[in-house]
Design a protein around this motif. Sequence first.
Motif, short mmCIF file in Angstrom:
data_model
loop_
_atom_site.label_atom_id
_atom_site.label_comp_id
_atom_site.label_asym_id
_atom_site.label_seq_id
_atom_site.Cartn_x
_atom_site.Cartn_y
_atom_site.Cartn_z
N THR A 10 0.84 -1.20 0.00
CA THR A 10 0.00 0.00 0.00
C THR A 10 0.88 1.25 0.00
O THR A 10 0.61 2.21 -0.74
CB THR A 10 -0.95 -0.01 1.22
N HIS A 11 1.92 1.24 0.83
CA HIS A 11 2.89 2.34 0.90
C HIS A 11 3.50 2.60 -0.49
O HIS A 11 3.57 3.73 -0.95
CB HIS A 11 3.96 1.96 1.93
N MET A 12 3.90 1.53 -1.15
CA MET A 12 4.49 1.65 -2.48
C MET A 12 3.47 2.18 -3.49
O MET A 12 3.78 3.07 -4.29
CB MET A 12 5.03 0.30 -2.96
N ILE A 28 0.80 4.03 -2.98
CA ILE A 28 0.53 5.45 -2.72
C ILE A 28 1.69 6.29 -3.24
O ILE A 28 1.50 7.34 -3.86
CB ILE A 28 0.26 5.69 -1.23
N ASN A 29 2.92 5.84 -2.98
CA ASN A 29 4.09 6.60 -3.44
C ASN A 29 4.14 6.69 -4.96
O ASN A 29 4.49 7.73 -5.51
CB ASN A 29 5.38 6.00 -2.89
N THR A 38 1.57 6.63 -6.91
CA THR A 38 0.49 7.57 -7.25
C THR A 38 0.97 9.01 -7.09
O THR A 38 0.71 9.87 -7.94
CB THR A 38 -0.74 7.30 -6.37
N ILE A 39 1.68 9.27 -6.00
CA ILE A 39 2.22 10.61 -5.76
C ILE A 39 3.19 11.00 -6.87
O ILE A 39 3.14 12.13 -7.37
CB ILE A 39 2.92 10.67 -4.38
N LEU A 88 -1.41 12.84 0.33
CA LEU A 88 -1.03 11.44 0.16
C LEU A 88 0.33 11.15 0.79
O LEU A 88 0.57 10.04 1.29
CB LEU A 88 -1.04 11.05 -1.31
N LEU A 89 1.23 12.13 0.76
CA LEU A 89 2.53 11.97 1.42
C LEU A 89 2.36 11.68 2.90
O LEU A 89 3.09 10.86 3.48
CB LEU A 89 3.39 13.23 1.27
N SER A 143 1.19 8.06 3.27
CA SER A 143 2.29 7.15 2.98
C SER A 143 3.35 7.18 4.08
O SER A 143 3.88 6.14 4.48
CB SER A 143 2.92 7.50 1.64
N LEU A 203 2.18 5.19 7.00
CA LEU A 203 2.35 3.75 6.78
C LEU A 203 3.81 3.33 6.91
O LEU A 203 4.11 2.28 7.49
CB LEU A 203 1.80 3.35 5.40
N GLY A 204 4.72 4.14 6.37
CA GLY A 204 6.15 3.84 6.51
C GLY A 204 6.56 3.84 7.97
O GLY A 204 7.29 2.96 8.44
#
Length: 151
Positions: free
Chosen positions: A85-87, A89-90, A92-93, A128-129, A132, A135-136
């Motif tokens: 999910t973290h990846m 979203i990143n 997407t950013i 979104l950052l 993310s 989550l990180g």
Amino acid sequence: MRTPASICRHPIHPMLVVFPIGLWIFSLVCDVIRLTGAPGEAWSTVALYSMVGGLIGALCAAIPGFIDLLFYKGGAPPVRKIALTHMAINLTIVVLYAINIWLRMRSFVSVSPGLSTPVLLSIAGVALLFVSGWLGGQMVHVYGVGVEGRE
């Protein structure tokens, strides 16, 4: 967690993510300054260059982050889902900022006063950052990913 994406047992990904995060937040700050009525195009230009630097930094951080994901072998079951999910979203950013840069370059760096599409993309990207980053941080501080001796 030992992966090839480490220097002296320190993971590289967390060392690099500070650059895109800082640059993209600063680019939004520049947009806000411009929106408050700062004269000239300097703030829009600085926002654009900050975005480009953030995009380059994000691509550099993505490589060791992806290597870490590939080499991750343990931990609690939700960690892999959180990492994916973290990846996602990143990525997407990164796409949002690539579009944002393209839009700004098409309009010759000028961002019109008011909430234009590039400014809205910046707001969405920074929002979104935060997700993310949360989550990180959850992977590191809750599940111990990247903390030597905890996985």
